[in-house]
Design a protein around this motif. Structure first.
Motif, PDB file in Angstrom:
ATOM      1  N   HIS A 153       0.833  -1.198   0.000  1.00  0.00           N
ATOM      2  CA  HIS A 153       0.000   0.000   0.000  1.00  0.00           C
ATOM      3  C   HIS A 153       0.874   1.256   0.000  1.00  0.00           C
ATOM      4  O   HIS A 153       2.089   1.175   0.073  1.00  0.00           O
ATOM      5  CB  HIS A 153      -0.984  -0.003   1.175  1.00  0.00           C
ATOM      6  CG  HIS A 153      -0.344  -0.096   2.518  1.00  0.00           C
ATOM      7  ND1 HIS A 153      -0.080  -1.303   3.149  1.00  0.00           N
ATOM      8  CD2 HIS A 153       0.086   0.862   3.375  1.00  0.00           C
ATOM      9  CE1 HIS A 153       0.479  -1.088   4.321  1.00  0.00           C
ATOM     10  NE2 HIS A 153       0.598   0.230   4.485  1.00  0.00           N
ATOM     11  N   MET A 175     -16.099   4.817  -3.252  1.00  0.00           N
ATOM     12  CA  MET A 175     -15.152   3.813  -3.734  1.00  0.00           C
ATOM     13  C   MET A 175     -15.713   3.089  -4.946  1.00  0.00           C
ATOM     14  O   MET A 175     -15.005   2.832  -5.925  1.00  0.00           O
ATOM     15  CB  MET A 175     -14.838   2.809  -2.623  1.00  0.00           C
ATOM     16  CG  MET A 175     -14.116   3.398  -1.423  1.00  0.00           C
ATOM     17  SD  MET A 175     -12.471   4.026  -1.836  1.00  0.00           S
ATOM     18  CE  MET A 175     -12.016   4.775  -0.255  1.00  0.00           C
ATOM     19  N   ILE A 205     -13.652   0.671  -7.459  1.00  0.00           N
ATOM     20  CA  ILE A 205     -13.090  -0.249  -6.467  1.00  0.00           C
ATOM     21  C   ILE A 205     -14.192  -1.170  -5.973  1.00  0.00           C
ATOM     22  O   ILE A 205     -15.201  -0.717  -5.414  1.00  0.00           O
ATOM     23  CB  ILE A 205     -12.467   0.524  -5.294  1.00  0.00           C
ATOM     24  CG1 ILE A 205     -11.273   1.347  -5.786  1.00  0.00           C
ATOM     25  CG2 ILE A 205     -12.032  -0.430  -4.187  1.00  0.00           C
ATOM     26  CD1 ILE A 205     -10.630   2.207  -4.731  1.00  0.00           C
ATOM     27  N   ASP A 206     -14.020  -2.472  -6.192  1.00  0.00           N
ATOM     28  CA  ASP A 206     -15.009  -3.478  -5.792  1.00  0.00           C
ATOM     29  C   ASP A 206     -14.763  -3.831  -4.327  1.00  0.00           C
ATOM     30  O   ASP A 206     -13.850  -4.599  -3.999  1.00  0.00           O
ATOM     31  CB  ASP A 206     -14.871  -4.711  -6.683  1.00  0.00           C
ATOM     32  CG  ASP A 206     -16.040  -5.669  -6.534  1.00  0.00           C
ATOM     33  OD1 ASP A 206     -17.005  -5.328  -5.811  1.00  0.00           O
ATOM     34  OD2 ASP A 206     -15.987  -6.754  -7.131  1.00  0.00           O
ATOM     35  N   VAL A 207     -15.538  -3.248  -3.432  1.00  0.00           N
ATOM     36  CA  VAL A 207     -15.281  -3.364  -1.998  1.00  0.00           C
ATOM     37  C   VAL A 207     -15.594  -4.740  -1.426  1.00  0.00           C
ATOM     38  O   VAL A 207     -14.802  -5.267  -0.623  1.00  0.00           O
ATOM     39  CB  VAL A 207     -16.053  -2.271  -1.227  1.00  0.00           C
ATOM     40  CG1 VAL A 207     -15.943  -2.482   0.271  1.00  0.00           C
ATOM     41  CG2 VAL A 207     -15.512  -0.891  -1.603  1.00  0.00           C
ATOM     42  N   LEU A 226     -12.818  -7.268  -1.126  1.00  0.00           N
ATOM     43  CA  LEU A 226     -11.767  -6.833  -0.205  1.00  0.00           C
ATOM     44  C   LEU A 226     -12.106  -7.234   1.230  1.00  0.00           C
ATOM     45  O   LEU A 226     -11.218  -7.578   2.009  1.00  0.00           O
ATOM     46  CB  LEU A 226     -11.589  -5.310  -0.288  1.00  0.00           C
ATOM     47  CG  LEU A 226     -11.212  -4.724  -1.657  1.00  0.00           C
ATOM     48  CD1 LEU A 226     -11.090  -3.205  -1.565  1.00  0.00           C
ATOM     49  CD2 LEU A 226      -9.906  -5.329  -2.165  1.00  0.00           C
ATOM     50  N   LEU A 263      -8.063  -2.358   1.688  1.00  0.00           N
ATOM     51  CA  LEU A 263      -8.613  -1.198   1.000  1.00  0.00           C
ATOM     52  C   LEU A 263      -7.503  -0.310   0.459  1.00  0.00           C
ATOM     53  O   LEU A 263      -7.552   0.134  -0.697  1.00  0.00           O
ATOM     54  CB  LEU A 263      -9.521  -0.403   1.939  1.00  0.00           C
ATOM     55  CG  LEU A 263     -10.148   0.859   1.357  1.00  0.00           C
ATOM     56  CD1 LEU A 263     -11.038   0.529   0.162  1.00  0.00           C
ATOM     57  CD2 LEU A 263     -10.939   1.612   2.423  1.00  0.00           C
ATOM     58  N   ALA A 314      -5.850  -1.685  -2.567  1.00  0.00           N
ATOM     59  CA  ALA A 314      -6.668  -1.449  -3.763  1.00  0.00           C
ATOM     60  C   ALA A 314      -6.538  -0.002  -4.231  1.00  0.00           C
ATOM     61  O   ALA A 314      -6.538   0.270  -5.439  1.00  0.00           O
ATOM     62  CB  ALA A 314      -8.131  -1.785  -3.469  1.00  0.00           C
ATOM     63  N   LEU A 315      -6.405   0.931  -3.302  1.00  0.00           N
ATOM     64  CA  LEU A 315      -6.240   2.340  -3.676  1.00  0.00           C
ATOM     65  C   LEU A 315      -4.910   2.560  -4.396  1.00  0.00           C
ATOM     66  O   LEU A 315      -4.835   3.348  -5.342  1.00  0.00           O
ATOM     67  CB  LEU A 315      -6.324   3.229  -2.438  1.00  0.00           C
ATOM     68  CG  LEU A 315      -7.628   3.222  -1.651  1.00  0.00           C
ATOM     69  CD1 LEU A 315      -7.601   4.282  -0.556  1.00  0.00           C
ATOM     70  CD2 LEU A 315      -8.823   3.436  -2.560  1.00  0.00           C
ATOM     71  N   GLN A 317      -3.317   0.331  -6.226  1.00  0.00           N
ATOM     72  CA  GLN A 317      -3.459  -0.225  -7.568  1.00  0.00           C
ATOM     73  C   GLN A 317      -4.269   0.706  -8.466  1.00  0.00           C
ATOM     74  O   GLN A 317      -3.963   0.859  -9.657  1.00  0.00           O
ATOM     75  CB  GLN A 317      -4.112  -1.613  -7.498  1.00  0.00           C
ATOM     76  CG  GLN A 317      -3.248  -2.676  -6.845  1.00  0.00           C
ATOM     77  CD  GLN A 317      -1.874  -2.774  -7.491  1.00  0.00           C
ATOM     78  OE1 GLN A 317      -1.756  -2.878  -8.721  1.00  0.00           O
ATOM     79  NE2 GLN A 317      -0.825  -2.758  -6.670  1.00  0.00           N
ATOM     80  N   LEU A 318      -5.283   1.349  -7.898  1.00  0.00           N
ATOM     81  CA  LEU A 318      -6.059   2.322  -8.664  1.00  0.00           C
ATOM     82  C   LEU A 318      -5.179   3.498  -9.084  1.00  0.00           C
ATOM     83  O   LEU A 318      -5.234   3.943 -10.240  1.00  0.00           O
ATOM     84  CB  LEU A 318      -7.241   2.824  -7.828  1.00  0.00           C
ATOM     85  CG  LEU A 318      -8.069   3.955  -8.445  1.00  0.00           C
ATOM     86  CD1 LEU A 318      -8.816   3.463  -9.691  1.00  0.00           C
ATOM     87  CD2 LEU A 318      -9.063   4.518  -7.423  1.00  0.00           C
TER      88      LEU A 318
END
Length: 230
Positions: A119, A155, A160-162, A165, A190, A193-194, A196-197
């Protein structure tokens, strides 16, 4: 009066005694900027040896003035609550002195943005964490965070598919102490994923052979704007 229940004046005297010792007072004042510090750093600031610092830190924790956070092999100390900080600030006003500022020594490019495992960390990540908290997207859930309805909707709008996660065998969202800023950035599934976004959107790019992330001014602005509440 029950002898086992301390009176207000005795409780005040005990706290005053904890603060009155010069080395402990220096430790407390150095933490007023909101940045956590290690026992080694606090010993240097207080100009005492390691064993003496350990005894002082134990006293301050026992009296409810400090809390300790273990992260990896490090132990970080910070003020136990906002009320402790307010009390110290008031005493400093009366004393007519200023608190010791925090001076980071981390190289600028790592301090600004880098990876922390999977992260984002650094000053940008700390700012993003504070922004998500301030606008109500992240809410306290014990020692972890949960998304508010607005946060979950935000999100999802960003792609972002929560739900997947939440099903991972790891913490969903939590505070992770940033070792350069000594304040929290977001950790957990989470925040992974942020990151990667941010990489997909080219708000950030990995630097070769380094944990540093390169963010242009425009990329940083777009990153923070993407997670800003309406």
């Amino acid at each position: 009066m029950d002898d086992k229940v301390p009176s207000a004046d005795m409780g005040l005297a005990q706290l005053a005694g904890a603060i009155a010792e010069p080395a402990r007072a220096r430790m407390l004042c150095s933490l007023l900027d909101g940045h956590a510090r290690t026992a080694t750093e606090l010993a240097a600031l207080a100009e005492v040896g390691a064993s003496t610092a350990s005894a002082h830190l134990s006293r301050l924790r026992e009296d409810g003035l400090l809390s300790m956070l273990a992260q990896g092999k490090h132990r970080y100390y910070r003020l136990a609550s906002a009320e402790v900080g307010q009390a110290l600030e008031a005493l400093l006003v009366v004393a007519g002195v200023a608190a010791t500022p925090f001076t980071p020594t981390t190289p600028d490019r790592l301090r600004h943005a880098r990876t922390c495992y999977d992260h984002m960390a650094g000053s940008v990540a700390v700012t993003l964490h504070d922004q998500l908290r301030a606008q109500g997207w992240l809410l306290d859930d014990g020692d972890d965070y949960r998304l508010s309805e607005a946060g979950a909707a935000g999100m999802a709008a960003l792609g972002i598919d929560v739900p997947p996660l939440r099903r991972q065998r790891r913490r969903f969202a939590c505070a992770c102490l940033d070792w350069s800023e000594r304040r929290a950035h977001l950790g957990g599934a989470l925040e992974a994923a942020l990151l990667q976004l941010a990489l997909r959107q080219r708000w950030a790019e990995r630097e070769l052979d380094s944990r540093a992330l390169r963010l242009t001014p425009a990329g940083e602005q777009r990153l923070l704007a993407a997670f800003r509440g309406a």
